[in-house]
Design an enzyme around this catalytic site. Sequence first.
Site, PDB file in Angstrom:
ATOM      1  N   GLY A   1      -0.332  -1.647  -7.593  1.00 43.45           N
ATOM      2  CA  GLY A   1      -0.821  -0.831  -6.494  1.00 43.45           C
ATOM      3  C   GLY A   1      -2.199  -1.285  -6.082  1.00 43.45           C
TER       4      GLY A   1
ATOM      5  N   GLN B   1     -10.654  -0.539  -2.745  1.00 39.98           N
ATOM      6  CA  GLN B   1     -10.756  -1.709  -3.612  1.00 39.98           C
ATOM      7  C   GLN B   1     -11.015  -2.989  -2.828  1.00 39.98           C
ATOM      8  OE1 GLN B   1      -7.004  -0.558  -5.912  1.00 39.98           O
ATOM      9  NE2 GLN B   1      -8.207  -1.721  -7.414  1.00 39.98           N
TER      10      GLN B   1
ATOM     11  N   CYS C   1      -6.465  -2.311 -14.106  1.00 39.78           N
ATOM     12  CA  CYS C   1      -6.883  -2.145 -12.713  1.00 39.78           C
ATOM     13  C   CYS C   1      -7.421  -3.474 -12.193  1.00 39.78           C
ATOM     14  CB  CYS C   1      -7.959  -1.068 -12.619  1.00 39.78           C
ATOM     15  SG  CYS C   1      -8.531  -0.720 -10.950  1.00 39.78           S
ATOM     16  N   LEU C   2      -7.062  -3.790 -10.965  1.00 41.60           N
ATOM     17  CA  LEU C   2      -7.569  -5.027 -10.367  1.00 41.60           C
ATOM     18  C   LEU C   2      -9.086  -4.994 -10.198  1.00 41.60           C
ATOM     19  CD1 LEU C   2      -4.812  -5.572  -7.648  1.00 41.60           C
ATOM     20  CD2 LEU C   2      -4.982  -6.628  -9.922  1.00 41.60           C
TER      21      LEU C   2
ATOM     22  N   HIS D   1      -3.304   6.925 -10.287  1.00 38.94           N
ATOM     23  CA  HIS D   1      -4.319   5.879 -10.446  1.00 38.94           C
ATOM     24  C   HIS D   1      -4.844   5.444  -9.077  1.00 38.94           C
ATOM     25  CE1 HIS D   1      -5.982   2.118 -12.373  1.00 38.94           C
ATOM     26  NE2 HIS D   1      -5.910   1.755 -11.098  1.00 38.94           N
ATOM     27  N   GLU D   2      -3.925   5.140  -8.158  1.00 39.39           N
ATOM     28  CA  GLU D   2      -4.347   4.659  -6.835  1.00 39.39           C
ATOM     29  C   GLU D   2      -5.089   5.738  -6.057  1.00 39.39           C
ATOM     30  OE1 GLU D   2      -4.461   1.594  -6.404  1.00 39.39           O
ATOM     31  OE2 GLU D   2      -3.109   1.120  -8.055  1.00 39.39           O
TER      32      GLU D   2
ATOM     33  N   HIS E   1      -8.770   6.228  -6.783  1.00 40.55           N
ATOM     34  CA  HIS E   1      -9.688   5.329  -6.076  1.00 40.55           C
ATOM     35  C   HIS E   1     -10.196   5.969  -4.789  1.00 40.55           C
ATOM     36  CE1 HIS E   1      -9.588   1.658  -8.437  1.00 40.55           C
ATOM     37  NE2 HIS E   1      -8.267   1.723  -8.515  1.00 40.55           N
TER      38      HIS E   1
END
Length: 177
Positions: free
Chosen positions: A46, A51, A99-100, A141-142, A145
Amino acid sequence: MIRDVLRMGDVRLLERSREVTDVTSPQIAALLADMRDTMRAQNGAGLAAPQIGVGLRVVIFGIEHNPRYPDVAPVPYTELVNPVLTALSDEIEEGWEGCLSVPGLRGVVPRHRRLRYRGLDPTGRVIEREVEGFHARVVQHECDHLDGILYPMRVRDFTHFGFTDVLFPDLAESAAD
């Protein structure tokens, strides 16, 4: 276009994102295309607009087979604008996350096991789903952000937080965050 992913420490990741007022605008379509390209290039499950430095309430997610998450059930690819999450029970489940924006690390994070999410697709149609398990985890999670929350802020036990290659040596390079 593949965009740079902001990393933990960048103050833009700590800001609350703004609601999208025109879901069907060319700017949102271009943002979603860049997010798709970026997520795929990074093998992500995701990605949230913040981000890549865009402070709007837009997330994408989905996973079929991903070397970073070899044992999870598929999650349908979804583009979600202005999401709203509602927990369907008090049941909390702990699970590993990466996480990216926090490359190379993983941690155990508590999340609601079941939830409903609602938002708009890029055409302005309502998407509403009840989900559980990994699907629910990815959405939470997304959406975190969008409120300036990175998963390490939710880790309760830092003995379950560390570098992916140390915690999961069998995943090696294919699992690097």
